[in-house]
Every structure is written in structure tokens, then in C-alpha cells.
Design a protein around this motif. Structure first.
Motif, PDB file in Angstrom:
ATOM      1  N   GLU A  60      14.352  -4.638  32.905  1.00 39.24           N
ATOM      2  CA  GLU A  60      15.379  -3.784  32.306  1.00 39.24           C
ATOM      3  C   GLU A  60      16.774  -4.258  32.693  1.00 39.24           C
ATOM      4  N   ARG A  63      17.638  -7.223  30.607  1.00 35.66           N
ATOM      5  CA  ARG A  63      17.993  -6.817  29.242  1.00 35.66           C
ATOM      6  C   ARG A  63      19.407  -6.235  29.199  1.00 35.66           C
ATOM      7  N   THR A  66      21.744  -9.159  29.152  1.00 32.16           N
ATOM      8  CA  THR A  66      21.763  -9.831  27.840  1.00 32.16           C
ATOM      9  C   THR A  66      22.514  -9.003  26.803  1.00 32.16           C
ATOM     10  N   LEU A  67      22.217  -7.707  26.727  1.00 39.09           N
ATOM     11  CA  LEU A  67      22.869  -6.846  25.747  1.00 39.09           C
ATOM     12  C   LEU A  67      24.357  -6.693  26.041  1.00 39.09           C
ATOM     13  N   ASP A  70      26.100  -9.581  24.727  1.00 38.92           N
ATOM     14  CA  ASP A  70      26.180  -9.526  23.267  1.00 38.92           C
ATOM     15  C   ASP A  70      27.226  -8.542  22.775  1.00 38.92           C
ATOM     16  N   LEU A  72      27.364  -5.140  23.397  1.00 41.35           N
ATOM     17  CA  LEU A  72      26.945  -3.753  23.186  1.00 41.35           C
ATOM     18  C   LEU A  72      27.551  -2.842  24.243  1.00 41.35           C
ATOM     19  N   ALA A  76      24.783   2.152  23.380  1.00 37.80           N
ATOM     20  CA  ALA A  76      23.903   1.298  22.579  1.00 37.80           C
ATOM     21  C   ALA A  76      22.832   0.654  23.455  1.00 37.80           C
ATOM     22  N   ILE A  77      23.223   0.233  24.658  1.00 41.92           N
ATOM     23  CA  ILE A  77      22.249  -0.349  25.593  1.00 41.92           C
ATOM     24  C   ILE A  77      21.213   0.702  25.997  1.00 41.92           C
ATOM     25  N   VAL A  79      20.146   3.225  24.302  1.00 42.38           N
ATOM     26  CA  VAL A  79      19.206   3.434  23.198  1.00 42.38           C
ATOM     27  C   VAL A  79      18.162   2.319  23.181  1.00 42.38           C
ATOM     28  N   GLN A  80      18.604   1.092  23.403  1.00 47.48           N
ATOM     29  CA  GLN A  80      17.689  -0.051  23.407  1.00 47.48           C
ATOM     30  C   GLN A  80      16.657   0.057  24.521  1.00 47.48           C
ATOM     31  N   LEU A  81      17.084   0.573  25.675  1.00 50.37           N
ATOM     32  CA  LEU A  81      16.196   0.671  26.833  1.00 50.37           C
ATOM     33  C   LEU A  81      15.385   1.957  26.848  1.00 50.37           C
ATOM     34  N   GLY A  82      15.801   2.944  26.069  1.00 51.57           N
ATOM     35  CA  GLY A  82      15.162   4.252  26.157  1.00 51.57           C
ATOM     36  C   GLY A  82      15.546   4.985  27.424  1.00 51.57           C
TER      37      GLY A  82
END
Length: 380
Positions: A60, A63, A66-67, A70, A72, A76-77, A79-82
């Protein structure tokens, strides 16, 4: 170290300590020592997959890095990770040298793991005077929660002494490393030398071959306590869990039935004994039964045949859903103390205690007796 990690992995999966020792080929003393050295809790050096899900994993954090690169934002991050946005925001703030600089997942994970070790001395280990106060109250058999509340009242001007009860528990179960003697665990309510691992209620496995109906499906009228025949049931267990007495309490009248279990409290024995108890009642007094999800009710479908509306089960770990029965079991401990052999009590003795409670005036009943209300409701 690999064997100890495997030991903790099996314990976390719900395997008992004795069985873990057998599978790993180690002595029981070694297994219990590993548990005792960590206060019954897994060490922080376990592999990442064995950590609780509330902690961010290395994957995590990678990620997030990385995000973030990018472009984010925090939400937004998340949401991507939950995950919660506050979790991501806090992670970036804690584990980045400067919030606006690049976030490195591997470095952040190393910082978080090091911080989690918290190599500081326990408060009770460092403060001799505070330790003396806590130890004195434990000697008087005060609970850690009572001690924590007392410290706030007795020493309002010393906030450093305002402990939470978990601090005291950890100091006890860590032994000398926590600051308190492990022998003081005998002064606790349970006298348990090791902390007992608790299963999360939503992760408990069903114990019944025939699925049971949860309390949510119980008729709404049961909650209103307006009729006779809605029962709550449970077991009171004797010394070493080798004997038990089944208790049935009418929700409306508080009328008590004690069920003798001379053949033990396996599912078949409980089913047969309850069938006899309900068979002695008139049909209007046999409507519903609410029980906890103990394995002794594995034959609940056979018991349901004697009830007009069936058997229902409280949610796991929720004894307050059967509060009338829990309260009555507390009253029964005056006659059947904890830690005693319940098999020595005959059916006649159970009836004597049952009658004594049923003919005792109750404040919740307006000082009427359970027997008076129960019998009046069934009178033609």
C-alpha cells in the motif's frame, strides 16, 4: 525465529497452543513461554501479512508513492486504496521528511516499522511511586479500569499518572519488562496468567450443522414483554468446565426453570433435557427460546419442535441481547458459586433454588413474584 513466526501464524489462525506445539514439534513450555514473553500478543517482527489489516502494508505504501508521483491527490489515492483520506494524509505527513517532497514507499515503511517498536520504558517501570500506588490497589483486587479512574480522581494535578487501563494490563502481562509482577494477575477477576485471544464476532465460524435463526428474525412481540412463553436460556458452568446447569427464564415474568444435566452438557444431552423441561409446560407457555451461539445448542432444531415459534440466537459476543437470563445467572451464583463442581447438586436441590427465586418479590415486577405473574397468566 522462523519457527516462532510460524507459531504466531498458527495461533492467529485460531489453532490452540497445545496443537501448535504438536505441529511444530516443540515443547508446550516453549509455546507458552513465547506467548508469555509477548503478553499473549503477536510480536511486531511478524511478517507483514500477519499484521492487522488496519495497518498500511508495504504494498500500500508503494502504491501511495506511485499514485503521488502521478499527481493524484489525497482523496483520489484513498479511493484507489480503499482507505480513509485521513489515513493517507497522516501517512504522508508522518513518513515524509517534508510534506511537499517525494514520498518513498520503502523508506516510509521502514520508518513506520521502527516507530511501532516504541523502545521506551513503560511508565510504570520508570515511575516507582506510581507503580507502588497501582500495585497496592491490585493487591486489594481492584480492576485496572477502577485503578485508572481512581488515579484521575486522586491525583488531578498529575496528568502523567492518568493511565488508561490497557497500560496496566500490559504492565501485568509483560511481567518485569512492564513494571508489575506477573503474580498480580491472580488478583484480577479472571486470575488468568495469559491474555486470552478474542475472536472478532463477525469472524466466528458457525457451530451448527442446521443453520440457526438469528434474533433479528424473532417476532417483534417478544421484545415488548407482554406475553408469557418467551424464554431466554444459557448454561452456568462449574469448575474446570466439567459440569453445568441449564437455565431458562421467562422474559415477561422472570419465572425460572433450572434444568438438571447429570450426563454433561454436550449437544445431545442438552437437547434431551430441554425437551423434557418444555414437555412439562403447557403449550401456551412454550412460544420462543433465545440462546447464545454455544456448541451445546447444535441440536437446536430438535428443541424447536417443542416451541410454537422456534429457537433464536443472539449475535456472537452480545450477551446483553439476553439480559434477563444474564441477570438471573448472576443471582444463581449465590447458590452455585463459580469454581465449584455443579454435578453434586441433585434435581431436587435445583428445584429448591428455583422455587426460592420464583417466590421472591422483584422490583422490576412491581414487587410481585415471578411465580405469581407466570401462574396468573396461564390461569383459565
Amino acid at each position: 525465529m522462523e519457527m516462532e513466526s510460524e507459531c504466531w501464524r498458527l495461533l492467529a489462525a485460531g489453532v490452540g497452543t497445545v496443537e501448535v506445539c504438536r505441529q511444530l514439534g516443540i515443547g508446550r513450555k516453549t509455546g507458552y513461554r513465547w506467548r508469555a514473553e509477548n503478553g499473549g500478543l503477536p510480536p511486531l517482527t511478524l511478517p507483514e501479512q500477519d499484521r492487522e489489516g488496519r495497518y498500511l502494508s508495504l504494498l500500500e505504501r508503494q502504491r501511495i508513492a506511485t499514485l503521488r508521483r502521478d499527481g493524484l491527490g489525497v482523496r483520489a489515492i484513498a479511493v484507489q486504496l480503499g482507505r480513509s483520506p485521513s489515513t493517507v494524509s497522516r501517512e504522508l505527513r508522518r513518513n515524509t521528511a517534508c510534506y511537499d517532497k517525494a514520498y518513498d514507499g520503502h523508506m516510509a515503511h521502514a520508518r513506520a516499522r521502527e516507530r511501532a517498536r516504541r523502545p521506551r520504558r513503560g511508565r510504570l517501570l520508570a515511575d516507582v511511586e506510581l507503580r507502588a500506588h497501582v500495585q497496592a490497589k491490585l493487591e486489594l483486587e481492584w480492576s485496572p479500569e477502577q485503578i485508572a479512574a481512581w488515579l484521575r480522581v486522586a491525583f488531578p494535578g498529575r496528568p502523567a499518572w492518568h493511565l488508561c487501563h490497557e497500560t496496566i494490563y500490559q504492565a501485568l502481562y509483560l511481567g518485569g519488562r512492564g513494571g508489575l509482577q506477573r503474580e498480580l494477575t491472580r488478583r484480577l477477576r479472571t486470575s488468568r496468567p495469559l491474555r486470552k485471544r478474542r475472536r472478532r464476532p463477525d469472524q466466528r465460524r458457525p457451530r451448527f450443522i442446521t443453520p440457526g435463526a438469528l434474533i433479528d428474525l424473532r417476532p417483534d412481540v417478544v421484545a415488548e414483554r407482554t406475553r408469557i412463553g418467551d424464554w431466554e436460556g444459557d448454561l452456568i458452568v462449574g469448575k474446570g468446565s466439567r459440569s453445568a446447569i441449564a437455565t431458562l427464564v421467562c422474559r415477561t415474568s422472570r419465572y425460572l426453570r433450572l434444568v438438571h444435566l447429570p450426563d454433561g452438557y454436550a449437544a445431545a444431552a442438552v437437547s434431551d433435557a430441554l425437551a423434557v423441561a418444555f414437555g412439562q409446560m403447557p403449550p401456551p407457555a412454550r412460544l420462543t427460546l433465545t440462546w447464545d451461539q454455544g456448541s451445546e445448542m447444535a441440536c437446536h432444531d430438535q428443541i424447536a419442535e417443542h416451541l410454537a415459534e422456534g429457537v433464536f440466537f443472539a449475535h456472537p459476543g452480545s450477551p446483553w441481547l439476553r439480559g434477563t437470563n444474564e441477570n438471573t445467572n448472576g443471582l444463581l451464583r449465590q447458590y452455585f458459586p463459580k469454581g465449584t463442581d455443579l454435578s453434586v447438586h441433585s434435581a431436587e436441590e435445583l428445584n429448591r433454588v428455583q422455587d426460592r427465586l420464583n417466590h421472591r418479590p422483584r422490583k422490576t415486577l412491581g414487587w410481585r413474584t415471578p411465580a405469581d405473574i407466570f401462574n396468573s397468566a396461564l390461569a383459565p
